[in-house]
Design an enzyme around this catalytic site. Sequence first.
Site, PDB file in Angstrom:
ATOM      1  N   THR A 196      -9.317  38.711 -76.724  1.00  0.00           N
ATOM      2  CA  THR A 196     -10.475  38.053 -77.208  1.00  0.00           C
ATOM      3  C   THR A 196     -11.022  38.325 -78.448  1.00  0.00           C
ATOM      4  OG1 THR A 196     -12.900  38.182 -76.647  1.00  0.00           O
ATOM      5  CG2 THR A 196     -12.011  40.142 -76.780  1.00  0.00           C
ATOM      6  N   HIS A 201     -18.061  41.933 -79.203  1.00  0.00           N
ATOM      7  CA  HIS A 201     -19.171  42.442 -78.159  1.00  0.00           C
ATOM      8  C   HIS A 201     -18.609  42.539 -76.544  1.00  0.00           C
ATOM      9  CE1 HIS A 201     -22.503  42.488 -80.724  1.00  0.00           C
ATOM     10  NE2 HIS A 201     -22.039  41.387 -81.384  1.00  0.00           N
ATOM     11  N   LYS A 202     -17.700  41.395 -76.322  1.00  0.00           N
ATOM     12  CA  LYS A 202     -17.269  41.217 -75.162  1.00  0.00           C
ATOM     13  C   LYS A 202     -16.461  42.594 -74.830  1.00  0.00           C
ATOM     14  CE  LYS A 202     -16.807  36.259 -74.016  1.00  0.00           C
ATOM     15  NZ  LYS A 202     -15.680  35.416 -73.523  1.00  0.00           N
ATOM     16  N   ASP A 246     -13.668  34.201 -69.608  1.00  0.00           N
ATOM     17  CA  ASP A 246     -14.357  33.122 -70.111  1.00  0.00           C
ATOM     18  C   ASP A 246     -15.750  33.370 -69.355  1.00  0.00           C
ATOM     19  OD1 ASP A 246     -13.387  30.956 -71.764  1.00  0.00           O
ATOM     20  OD2 ASP A 246     -14.897  29.694 -70.101  1.00  0.00           O
TER      21      ASP A 246
HETATM   22  P1  IMP Z   1     -16.261  32.074 -74.312  1.00  0.00           P
HETATM   23  O1  IMP Z   1     -16.015  32.868 -72.914  1.00  0.00           O
HETATM   24  O2  IMP Z   1     -15.556  32.590 -75.183  1.00  0.00           O
HETATM   25  O3  IMP Z   1     -16.200  30.776 -74.263  1.00  0.00           O
HETATM   26  O4  IMP Z   1     -17.877  32.149 -74.645  1.00  0.00           O
HETATM   27  C1  IMP Z   1     -18.873  32.144 -73.994  1.00  0.00           C
HETATM   28  C2  IMP Z   1     -20.235  31.740 -74.639  1.00  0.00           C
HETATM   29  O5  IMP Z   1     -21.183  32.175 -73.565  1.00  0.00           O
HETATM   30  C3  IMP Z   1     -20.627  32.969 -75.814  1.00  0.00           C
HETATM   31  O6  IMP Z   1     -20.295  32.508 -77.097  1.00  0.00           O
HETATM   32  C4  IMP Z   1     -22.078  33.096 -75.476  1.00  0.00           C
HETATM   33  O7  IMP Z   1     -22.621  31.970 -76.291  1.00  0.00           O
HETATM   34  C5  IMP Z   1     -22.464  32.730 -73.942  1.00  0.00           C
HETATM   35  N1  IMP Z   1     -22.239  34.199 -73.298  1.00  0.00           N
HETATM   36  C6  IMP Z   1     -21.351  34.717 -72.431  1.00  0.00           C
HETATM   37  N2  IMP Z   1     -21.618  35.736 -72.054  1.00  0.00           N
HETATM   38  C7  IMP Z   1     -22.703  36.161 -72.615  1.00  0.00           C
HETATM   39  C8  IMP Z   1     -23.339  37.384 -72.616  1.00  0.00           C
HETATM   40  O8  IMP Z   1     -23.189  38.238 -71.885  1.00  0.00           O
HETATM   41  N3  IMP Z   1     -24.595  37.320 -73.329  1.00  0.00           N
HETATM   42  C9  IMP Z   1     -24.818  36.206 -74.113  1.00  0.00           C
HETATM   43  N4  IMP Z   1     -24.329  35.142 -74.285  1.00  0.00           N
HETATM   44  C10 IMP Z   1     -23.325  35.132 -73.575  1.00  0.00           C
END
Ligand code: IMP
Length: 198
Positions: free
Chosen positions: A19, A23-24, A77
């Site tokens: 990733t 934060h994740k 994701d």
């Molecule tokens: P991806 O999984 O990288 O495609 O991104 C998912 C997007 O969903 C993030 O960039 C956030 O905008 C939103 N998102 C996913 N999980 C969260 C969370 O825990 N808090 C706030 N926004 C989230």
Amino acid sequence: MHGEADTSPSDKRTLWFVTQNHHKYQEARRTLDPFGIKIRLLDSMKTEIQSTNLGEIAKFAAQEAAKKHNRTVLVEDSGLFVKALDGFPGPFSSYVHDTIGVEGLLRLMNRQTQREAYFQASLALASPRGSSQEFSGKVHGTISHKSAGNQGFGFDPIFIPRGSRKTFAQGGTEFKDKYSHRAIAFRKLALWLIRTKI
Ligand code: IMP
């Protein structure tokens, strides 16, 4: 590839979380820690296929990254699904956040009384030999009328989990770890790893 110091690909016990969202990674780490499961950050680009299914997106990216890096990897994701917007932004959450942002989403919800929404996280664990396992987590809640709080990331300032009056961004890390879609998915992974003794 950036990230933490590399170890040998033959170190099969190390789980690498692919990733670019720190934060994740921190949320995942905090959730797995009490189970004694350590992960490491693999700060690398991943392929994101066009699909409305978060599980398919995570699985494809994980299988490709596992082969590319020759190690067992995790890919997650996630997205925010808003009922009044027929599930938008869903799989496009990252793009929508980077473009119209939190305030733009609030504008789309202007005068909307139906404010139900959920976050979903789909997690795929893949080995370089091609096997994979998926886990997912969902948290239901509502979209607030204005942005509140400064912790977390993404849409945290406008999401209020069911049963609470605070947004994720107001609640902070303990609050988020208790309710979040990501914590639910990573706890499922932890229980599976313990059960299968990997
Ligand atoms: P991806 O999984 O990288 O495609 O991104 C998912 C997007 O969903 C993030 O960039 C956030 O905008 C939103 N998102 C996913 N999980 C969260 C969370 O825990 N808090 C706030 N926004 C989230």
